[in-house]
Enzyme design. Structure first.
Site, mmCIF file in Angstrom:
data_model
loop_
_atom_site.group_PDB
_atom_site.id
_atom_site.type_symbol
_atom_site.label_atom_id
_atom_site.label_comp_id
_atom_site.label_asym_id
_atom_site.label_seq_id
_atom_site.Cartn_x
_atom_site.Cartn_y
_atom_site.Cartn_z
ATOM 1 N N ASP A 476 7.443 -5.406 9.410
ATOM 2 C CA ASP A 476 8.047 -5.024 8.087
ATOM 3 C C ASP A 476 7.055 -5.408 6.915
ATOM 4 O OD1 ASP A 476 9.862 -4.568 6.071
ATOM 5 O OD2 ASP A 476 11.140 -6.078 6.838
ATOM 6 N N ASP A 544 16.781 0.609 3.785
ATOM 7 C CA ASP A 544 17.560 -0.524 3.628
ATOM 8 C C ASP A 544 19.081 -0.538 3.399
ATOM 9 O OD1 ASP A 544 15.832 -2.484 4.647
ATOM 10 O OD2 ASP A 544 15.394 -3.552 2.653
HETATM 11 C C1 GLA Z 1 13.283 -5.879 4.775
HETATM 12 C C2 GLA Z 1 13.791 -5.089 5.934
HETATM 13 C C3 GLA Z 1 15.114 -5.582 6.254
HETATM 14 C C4 GLA Z 1 15.064 -6.939 6.912
HETATM 15 C C5 GLA Z 1 14.598 -7.839 5.882
HETATM 16 C C6 GLA Z 1 14.188 -9.353 6.519
HETATM 17 O O1 GLA Z 1 14.045 -5.870 3.479
HETATM 18 O O2 GLA Z 1 13.785 -3.715 5.247
HETATM 19 O O3 GLA Z 1 15.651 -4.366 7.346
HETATM 20 O O4 GLA Z 1 14.150 -6.967 8.182
HETATM 21 O O5 GLA Z 1 13.493 -7.349 5.185
HETATM 22 O O6 GLA Z 1 13.935 -10.187 5.541
#
Ligand code: GLA
Length: 725
Positions: A476, A544
């Site tokens: 990420d 997301d």
């Molecule tokens: C980001 C990712 C999510 C999740 C969060 C965790 O927003 O896109 O899928 O993994 O971080 O903090």
């Protein structure tokens, strides 16, 4: 031969199966662009015209000839200082501030195989050929090599630029683009893919008008806001007819793409690095490589262009074990429990997963340092055994014992101020001395331009990944860069680019060290969805936003450049956590199956009815995945305009097809909607696997199929077709 050189005329022709790209080093040693389009085996220098045009300068060595101006001629690599006042592909500043270049052709080389770019991702292909064109400015002491890769099978031309300081003084690269495409005339539209966090890659189509249309990112990532992909399509081009060019940057940092319609109604598209925070110092003998741009052309509409790009990404960008493999169906803990879990909860989720046929469990954010929310611990990649109630080795074993593989989340480029790493090494965070840094998700970015930092993070992450049988990693990246400054460097103009080299270095080392791992990219969802990342991670969390209706549009936009195998897509809970919308389990499944499929919810909370549906979905996905992940893709509607979203995939032999559709608007007494399918073999018959009905391929494509209305919100349809032998 893919690359043909006419010695007499100094014309270079680059042929793929269906396209030709042509350029010429003219008698004044300028490199002029002649043609890019449908395959043609003739030479097209006749297209160039020469006129005396007011206020368009003429090179000095042409004497009194006022008809030759680089302000009007099509070029391969236009720079400042030649009398061309259009968008430039390169700007170089000498130590005294002078910025006028005069690059002339000095020679070429043709090689079998595809060039590599040190430290950068680039397309790979055994069948490719490389053309190197050498240009030089004697006065400044700079050599520019234009690199062209020809990938015949997917009708792609790749481009990059190498700049070497062969002078005595340092120089500064103020702009460096990877590709320039000049078209002498035409009525074009430009398609771009804009968006925001949780709503990425909306498609925008606008007419090319006088002036410049610019997209890009100065965030240090390719960003949610604009994808590094542009399509130039002749006005009127549809999915199935018309000429169009796609240009993508194989790069994950700041970029700029622009289209200009000039004073003579000529079009110039330029794609490459962004100028903000970029002033790259090159000392004598140092070399710089621009990231790679990939170009493709289709004479038959956008769907063919997309399938060429998909082929490129699947075969020549992605690497590693999972490149050609069907990905395991996963469940991710994020929307199931966010930070609120312990080892027991993870094992329970694994047990639920196993019972339903889910194959991989991903433990998302919250397992390290003292991280129970998003304000701490980034940089401290130490397993929080107190929270888990056991070691990682034990946890992975317990999950595997349930019959499920184990995956883990990391965010290697970041540091929290509340972390041991920051307390020990505040100078490892990117921030400007004397200025408070801008926060993003209350975290700072680590200085990956400093190899010492990359080494440290490598050791930490590698140590974690060795602690158990770990099969998947989600990488990420959750903020944009801002206060560009590296404590390890004197000159700060190199930091933005060197940061990305550091990211690629870590990705390369980790993917090499753990070759059996499935890697998934992520940046707040699809904030770094680009071909650069796909070189290391064969799939990326698409957004997301897991709302099925929004996802139809996000996945539609994404599909213009990227194959379904690259799009992480999950069924989540309702009401949806991002939009509050309620869609039924079937619709969520049909939409998420348009990608690398999984779940993102607490499986234990599902009703028995939904559990049965999940089991069915996984069965269907296993049947359909080879077609979905490896087949050709057809957008059957534009969900930004149509009342329904519809799409289909067809395998290479045209024996199997998967059709998906969702009605986006429900009204009383709603008319039936009809969809013409595409990509089938007209001479074949196809059986609907579920109903047994047999259809003619030709009829399905000419007359179409009726989709009868089922009441309720967002009803969905999924049809698996098999050719009747
Ligand atoms: C980001 C990712 C999510 C999740 C969060 C965790 O927003 O896109 O899928 O993994 O971080 O903090």
């Amino acid at each position: 031969m893919a690359i043909i050189y006419n010695k007499e005329k100094r014309i270079f022709s680059l042929h793929t199966e269906h396209t030709t790209y042509q350029m010429m080093a003219d008698t004044h040693d300028y490199l002029l662009h002649l043609y890019y389009g449908k395959r043609l085996d003739s030479e097209m220098d006749y297209i160039l015209t020469y006129y005396d045009r007011g206020f368009s300068g003429n090179p000095y060595d042409l004497g009194n000839d006022r008809t030759y101006s680089l302000d009007a001629l099509p070029q391969e690599f236009p720079v400042l200082g030649t009398g061309d006042y259009r968008t430039t592909a390169g700007k170089i500043r000498e130590a005294n501030g002078c910025m006028a270049l005069d690059l002339r052709y000095t020679g070429y080389q043709i090689q079998d195989g595809k060039y590599d770019l040190p430290g950068l991702p680039a397309a790979h292909s055994e069948a490719a050929q490389t053309l190197c064109i050498y240009l030089k400015d004697e006065r400044v002491g700079v050599e520019v090599t234009l690199l062209y890769g020809v990938l015949p099978d997917c009708d792609v031309i790749t481009r990059s630029v190498k700049v070497t300081n062969v002078g005595k003084n340092e120089i500064y690269l103020e702009k460096l683009s990877s590709a320039c495409l000049d078209l002498l005339y035409g009525d074009y539209d430009v398609l771009t893919f804009y968006g925001r966090h949780a709503m990425e890659r909306n498609m925008q189509r606008t007419q090319v008008t006088h002036g410049r249309q610019v997209i890009g990112s100065n965030r240090g990532t390719s960003g949610h806001q604009y994808n590094p992909y542009m399509i130039l399509a002749e006005h009127g081009t549809t999915e199935t007819a018309g000429a169009c060019y796609g240009v993508s940057l194989v790069y994950s940092g700041s970029f700029e793409g622009s289209v200009e319609l000039d004073q003579f109604d000529q079009i110039r598209l330029v794609m490459g690095l962004q100028e903000d925070f970029f002033s790259y110092q090159l000392k004598p003998e140092q070399t710089f490589y621009a990231p790679e741009a990939v170009l493709s052309y289709s004479a038959y509409g956008m769907e063919q262009l997309s399938n060429q790009m998909h082929h490129l990404v699947r075969e020549h960008i992605c690497r590693g074990k999972y490149k050609d493999q069907i990905r395991p169906v996963l469940v991710n803990s994020w929307e199931a429990c966010y930070f609120d879990f312990n080892g027991e909860a993870i094992v329970n989720l694994a047990e639920q997963a196993a019972a339903l046929g889910v194959e991989l469990l991903v433990m998302d954010d919250g397992w390290f340092g003292t991280r129970d929310d998003d304000n701490s611990s980034l940089g401290d990649w130490i397993v929080n055994e107190d929270k888990l109630g056991c070691s990682l080795t034990e946890l992975t074993k317990r999950v595997h014992d349930k019959g499920v593989q184990f995956g883990i989340w990391i965010e290697p480029e970041m540091v929290s101020e509340n972390s041991d790493l920051y307390r020990k090494h505040p100078e490892w965070a990117i921030q400007v001395p004397g200025k408070h840094p801008v926060h993003g998700r209350n975290q700072l970015v680590l200085d990956f331009a400093n190899p010492e930092v990359v080494d440290h993070i490598y050791e930490q992450i590698a140590a974690v990944l060795r602690q158990g049988d770990i099969n998947y990693v989600k990488w990420d990246m959750n903020r944009s860069l801002c206060d560009i400054y590296s404590d390890s460097m004197v000159w700060q103009g190199n930091v933005m680019y060197d940061y990305i080299l550091g990211v690629y270095d870590l990705l390369e080392r980790l993917t090499q060290a753990f070759p059996d791992m499935l890697w998934e990219g992520c940046s707040g969802g699809g904030g770094r969805f680009d071909m650069g990342m796909l070189y290391y991670t064969p799939q990326i969390w698409c957004s997301d936003n897991t709302d099925a209706v929004d996802r139809i549009r996000i996945q539609y936009g994404t599909s213009f450049a990227y194959p379904l195998s690259t799009m992480g897509a999950h069924v989540s809970a309702v009401p949806n956590h991002q939009t509050g919308r309620v869609t039924d389990m079937k619709t969520r499944g049909v939409v998420a199956m348009t990608g690398a499929f999984g779940y993102e919810l607490d499986l234990g909370k599902l009703s028995e009815e939904d559990k049965t549906a999940v089991r069915e979905q996984i069965k269907t996905y296993h049947e359909a995945a080879p077609v979905i992940l490896k087949g050709d893709y057809y957008r059957l509607s534009n969900p930004f305009e149509a009342e329904y979203g519809a799409w289909m995939s067809v395998d290479e032999e045209k024996k199997h097809a998967v059709v998906g559709a969702v009605l986006l608007n429900t009204h009383g007494n709603h008319p039936v909607f009809y969809i013409r399918l595409r990509g089938l073999a007209p001479e074949r018959s196809y059986r609907d696997k579920k109903t047994g009905t047999v259809y003619s391929g030709a009829a399905l494509m000419e007359l179409g199929m009726p989709f009868t209305i089922v009441s309720g919100n967002y009803p969905s349809y999924q049809i698996l077709l098999d050719a009747v032998e």
